[in-house]
Design an enzyme around this catalytic site. Structure first.
Site, PDB file in Angstrom:
ATOM      1  N   ASP A   1      52.836  27.014  36.029  1.00  0.00           N
ATOM      2  CA  ASP A   1      51.884  27.953  35.440  1.00  0.00           C
ATOM      3  C   ASP A   1      51.673  29.210  36.279  1.00  0.00           C
ATOM      4  OD1 ASP A   1      51.560  26.044  33.449  1.00  0.00           O
ATOM      5  OD2 ASP A   1      49.918  25.076  34.504  1.00  0.00           O
TER       6      ASP A   1
ATOM      7  N   LYS B   1      55.582  32.369  34.786  1.00  0.00           N
ATOM      8  CA  LYS B   1      57.043  32.559  34.687  1.00  0.00           C
ATOM      9  C   LYS B   1      57.428  33.204  33.355  1.00  0.00           C
ATOM     10  CE  LYS B   1      57.413  28.121  35.188  1.00  0.00           C
ATOM     11  NZ  LYS B   1      56.066  27.749  35.624  1.00  0.00           N
TER      12      LYS B   1
ATOM     13  N   GLY C   1      54.744  24.826  29.342  1.00  0.00           N
ATOM     14  CA  GLY C   1      54.005  25.677  28.414  1.00  0.00           C
ATOM     15  C   GLY C   1      53.996  27.083  28.976  1.00  0.00           C
ATOM     16  N   HIS C   2      54.717  27.974  28.332  1.00  0.00           N
ATOM     17  CA  HIS C   2      54.817  29.359  28.819  1.00  0.00           C
ATOM     18  C   HIS C   2      54.146  30.276  27.796  1.00  0.00           C
ATOM     19  CE1 HIS C   2      58.646  28.053  31.202  1.00  0.00           C
ATOM     20  NE2 HIS C   2      57.570  27.381  31.533  1.00  0.00           N
TER      21      HIS C   2
ATOM     22  N   GLN D   1      58.174  24.263  35.021  1.00  0.00           N
ATOM     23  CA  GLN D   1      57.403  23.694  36.126  1.00  0.00           C
ATOM     24  C   GLN D   1      57.440  24.660  37.321  1.00  0.00           C
ATOM     25  OE1 GLN D   1      59.659  21.160  34.354  1.00  0.00           O
ATOM     26  NE2 GLN D   1      57.818  21.277  33.134  1.00  0.00           N
TER      27      GLN D   1
HETATM   28  P1  GDP Z   1      54.104  29.649  33.070  1.00  0.00           P
HETATM   29  O1  GDP Z   1      54.081  28.223  32.659  1.00  0.00           O
HETATM   30  O2  GDP Z   1      54.518  29.840  34.482  1.00  0.00           O
HETATM   31  O3  GDP Z   1      54.874  30.537  32.137  1.00  0.00           O
HETATM   32  O4  GDP Z   1      52.572  30.141  33.009  1.00  0.00           O
HETATM   33  P2  GDP Z   1      51.508  29.817  31.853  1.00  0.00           P
HETATM   34  O5  GDP Z   1      51.844  30.663  30.684  1.00  0.00           O
HETATM   35  O6  GDP Z   1      51.368  28.367  31.640  1.00  0.00           O
HETATM   36  O7  GDP Z   1      50.180  30.283  32.555  1.00  0.00           O
HETATM   37  C1  GDP Z   1      49.960  31.603  32.916  1.00  0.00           C
HETATM   38  C2  GDP Z   1      48.719  32.108  32.129  1.00  0.00           C
HETATM   39  O8  GDP Z   1      48.246  33.288  32.730  1.00  0.00           O
HETATM   40  C3  GDP Z   1      49.036  32.476  30.686  1.00  0.00           C
HETATM   41  O9  GDP Z   1      47.906  32.187  29.901  1.00  0.00           O
HETATM   42  C4  GDP Z   1      49.276  33.973  30.742  1.00  0.00           C
HETATM   43  O10 GDP Z   1      48.973  34.647  29.527  1.00  0.00           O
HETATM   44  C5  GDP Z   1      48.299  34.384  31.803  1.00  0.00           C
HETATM   45  N1  GDP Z   1      48.717  35.532  32.614  1.00  0.00           N
HETATM   46  C6  GDP Z   1      49.986  35.844  33.023  1.00  0.00           C
HETATM   47  N2  GDP Z   1      49.954  36.921  33.846  1.00  0.00           N
HETATM   48  C7  GDP Z   1      48.644  37.284  33.956  1.00  0.00           C
HETATM   49  C8  GDP Z   1      47.969  38.294  34.694  1.00  0.00           C
HETATM   50  O11 GDP Z   1      48.552  39.082  35.425  1.00  0.00           O
HETATM   51  N3  GDP Z   1      46.612  38.343  34.589  1.00  0.00           N
HETATM   52  C9  GDP Z   1      45.913  37.471  33.794  1.00  0.00           C
HETATM   53  N4  GDP Z   1      44.590  37.587  33.746  1.00  0.00           N
HETATM   54  N5  GDP Z   1      46.523  36.510  33.079  1.00  0.00           N
HETATM   55  C10 GDP Z   1      47.869  36.408  33.167  1.00  0.00           C
HETATM   56  P1  IMO Z   2      55.144  25.027  33.248  1.00  0.00           P
HETATM   57  O1  IMO Z   2      56.606  25.202  32.902  1.00  0.00           O
HETATM   58  C1  IMO Z   2      51.978  22.813  35.230  1.00  0.00           C
HETATM   59  C2  IMO Z   2      52.658  18.536  35.882  1.00  0.00           C
HETATM   60  C3  IMO Z   2      51.706  17.639  35.124  1.00  0.00           C
HETATM   61  C4  IMO Z   2      51.607  16.483  36.112  1.00  0.00           C
HETATM   62  C5  IMO Z   2      53.023  16.391  36.650  1.00  0.00           C
HETATM   63  C6  IMO Z   2      53.869  15.327  35.959  1.00  0.00           C
HETATM   64  O2  IMO Z   2      54.227  25.445  32.153  1.00  0.00           O
HETATM   65  O3  IMO Z   2      54.830  25.639  34.563  1.00  0.00           O
HETATM   66  P2  IMO Z   2      55.034  15.295  33.558  1.00  0.00           P
HETATM   67  O4  IMO Z   2      54.444  15.331  32.191  1.00  0.00           O
HETATM   68  O5  IMO Z   2      55.991  16.384  33.837  1.00  0.00           O
HETATM   69  O6  IMO Z   2      55.598  13.949  33.904  1.00  0.00           O
HETATM   70  O7  IMO Z   2      53.761  15.473  34.547  1.00  0.00           O
HETATM   71  O8  IMO Z   2      53.618  17.656  36.441  1.00  0.00           O
HETATM   72  N1  IMO Z   2      53.387  19.524  35.043  1.00  0.00           N
HETATM   73  C7  IMO Z   2      53.057  20.812  34.961  1.00  0.00           C
HETATM   74  N2  IMO Z   2      52.015  21.491  35.500  1.00  0.00           N
HETATM   75  N3  IMO Z   2      52.899  23.458  34.495  1.00  0.00           N
HETATM   76  C8  IMO Z   2      53.963  22.804  33.979  1.00  0.00           C
HETATM   77  O9  IMO Z   2      54.967  23.437  33.352  1.00  0.00           O
HETATM   78  C9  IMO Z   2      54.050  21.409  34.166  1.00  0.00           C
HETATM   79  N4  IMO Z   2      54.929  20.468  33.770  1.00  0.00           N
HETATM   80  C10 IMO Z   2      54.512  19.321  34.320  1.00  0.00           C
HETATM   81  O10 IMO Z   2      50.475  18.261  34.902  1.00  0.00           O
HETATM   82  O11 IMO Z   2      50.766  16.835  37.178  1.00  0.00           O
HETATM   83 MG    MG Z   3      52.732  26.805  31.961  1.00  0.00          MG
END
Ligand code: GDP
Ligand code: IMO
Ligand code: MG
Length: 415
Positions: free
Chosen positions: A13, A16, A40-41, A220
């Protein structure tokens, strides 16, 4: 021209998806190489929010190809729902290629994930319960099925054989799944998915041979890597640089650049050590301001200060050429911001990332302190610049850009 990797350097999270969405404009497409529906992106484009789990983050660009590599574990139901949603919103360009070697998740993997988590009791890992661990376990144990099997005449026979073995080994699964129904459901996916499934390895090698550029999107984060992460509180795939080669089929010589994604603070979903975690008002402030709730499960993310020791460990092993800092805006409004530069454990100071969970769980972070800031417009205030300069020097890695909001435009290019 070659391949460019984007790897999250924390526990996932990091943002990416939004960085991939930015960088893909100079590439021909995006390849996912690890993880599955646990990822979840989130992308925010023209005020619309998109949450992707299996489909690469290049999908919002109509001219780009998107490849789901052989290292990604596929839940066909999740994938169909994702395709349908994108189609419904007018954002599916059809240029999706799924590896015929990619392992498949079945409903019993989810059930096993849930059962194992409940049997673990207070030692549960906090998985996403998407069946990813049990699915990859089957692959490693050679009891898995791949996309190519789904289209084979012997699909039904192979699945029944696997299921019989599963029930023999784990009698508590007996009666939990009607395998005939599963077979029917999966046969229903064949027509839909067949046209997208192909030999993605040849596809990628052909593209690279033609001088095209592809972006490899990690799922991840490195600290969740099965080998290098905070085991057993990790995910079940290689989210490190190594996962690129085993999960896409490209070779190391084709990798041109490796970029890391680092959040300006740190988050974690699920259980496991987190030395800089803030269980106080500041932690709540970061969670609310950063909307730190899981994209896949909606769980509140644990929040804390940036751990530069852990991040440096990630930079070194992945050999990053530069990093993107995300969510710098979220730190705005705090009077003081801290960064962890070492740990204190039983009277000793440690400056490298420990393998021992006991140390990670009980150590006290050593902090460097910075005066806070507020970001207005696309200008970085001097205090934010000092913070970034410190991180750059500590990690010995160039900061290539900084994001200051979830929208595509809220980005400052520092290249
Ligand atoms: P990923 O799994 O690495 O792609 O990241 P996620 O999408 O799960 O989590 C990142 C969250 O932060 C998402 O809800 C994005 O919309 C939000 N986000 C990304 N960049 C920024 C930023 O620069 N500022 C803020 N406030 N939110 C951001
Ligand atoms: P993205 O791509 C954040 C974490 C779970 C748990 C551990 C094992 O959005 O960054 P699993 O279901 O993979 O066996 O769970 O890994 N986890 C993540 N945490 N972002 C993710 O993906 C994750 N994918 C798995 O919360 O701690
Ligand atoms: Mg994510």
């Amino acid at each position: 021209m070659g391949a460019i990797a984007v790897i999250g350097l924390h526990w996932g999270d990091e943002g990416k998806g939004r960085i991939v969405d930015l960088l893909v404009k100079d590439c021909n497409g995006v390849v996912r190489y690890n993880g599955g529906p646990n990822a979840g992106h989130t992308l925010v484009v023209n005020g619309e929010t998109f949450k992707l789990h299996l489909i690469p983050s290049g999908i919002l660009h109509r001219d780009k190809i998107n490849v789901i590599g052989n290292g990604v574990i596929i839940d066909p139901k999740v994938l169909l729902e994702e395709i349908d949603e994108l189609k419904g919103r007018g954002f599916f360009n059809g240029k999706l290629y799924i590896s015929d070697r990619a392992p498949i998740l079945f409903p019993y993997h989810k059930i096993i994930d849930e059962l194992e988590e409940s049997f673990r009791g207070s030692f549960s890992l906090g998985t996403t319960k998407r069946g990813v661990g049990p699915g990859y376990t089957d692959e490693i144990n050679r009891s898995g099925l791949r996309m190519i099997d789904l289209f084979s005449d012997s699909f039904e026979e192979k699945l029944k054989r696997v299921w019989d073995l599963k029930v023999k080994i784990s009698p508590c699964l007996d009666g939990k799944v009607n395998i005939e129904d599963v077979i029917e459901d999966y046969k229903g996916y064949i027509e839909y998915l067949k046209s997208y499934t192909t030999d993605t390895i040849s596809l990628l090698h052909d593209l690279l041979a033609q001088g095209k550029r592809v972006l490899l999107e990690g799922a991840q984060g490195f600290l969740l890597d099965i080998d290098f992460g905070t085991y057993p509180y990790v995910s079940s795939s290689s989210s490190s640089i190594g996962g690129i080669f085993s999960g896409s089929g490209i070779n190391p010589k084709q990798l041109e650049k490796i970029f890391g994604v680092v959040k300006a603070y740190m988050t974690r979903v699920g259980a496991g050590p987190f030395p800089t975690e803030l269980k106080d008002d500041t932690g709540n402030y970061l969670r609310e301001r950063g909307r730190e709730y899981g994209t896949t499960t909606g769980r509140p993310r644990r929040c804390g200060w940036l751990d530069c020791v852990a991040t440096k460990y990630s930079c070194i092993i992945n050999g990053v050429d530069g990093i993107y800092i995300t969510k710098l805006d979220v730190l705005g409004g705090l009077s003081e911001v801290k960064v962890c530069i070492g740990y204190e454990y039983e009277g000793e100071r440690l400056y490298s990332f420990p393998s021992s969970l006991e140390i990670l769980e009980n150590c006290k972070p050593i902090y460097e302190r910075f005066p806070g800031w507020n970001i207005e417009g696309n200008e970085l205030p001097p205090n934010a610049k000092s913070y970034l300069k410190f991180i750059e020097d500590f990690l010995d890695t160039k900061i290539l850009g900084v994001s200051i909001g979830p929208e595509r435009e809220a980005f400052i290019d520092l290249c």
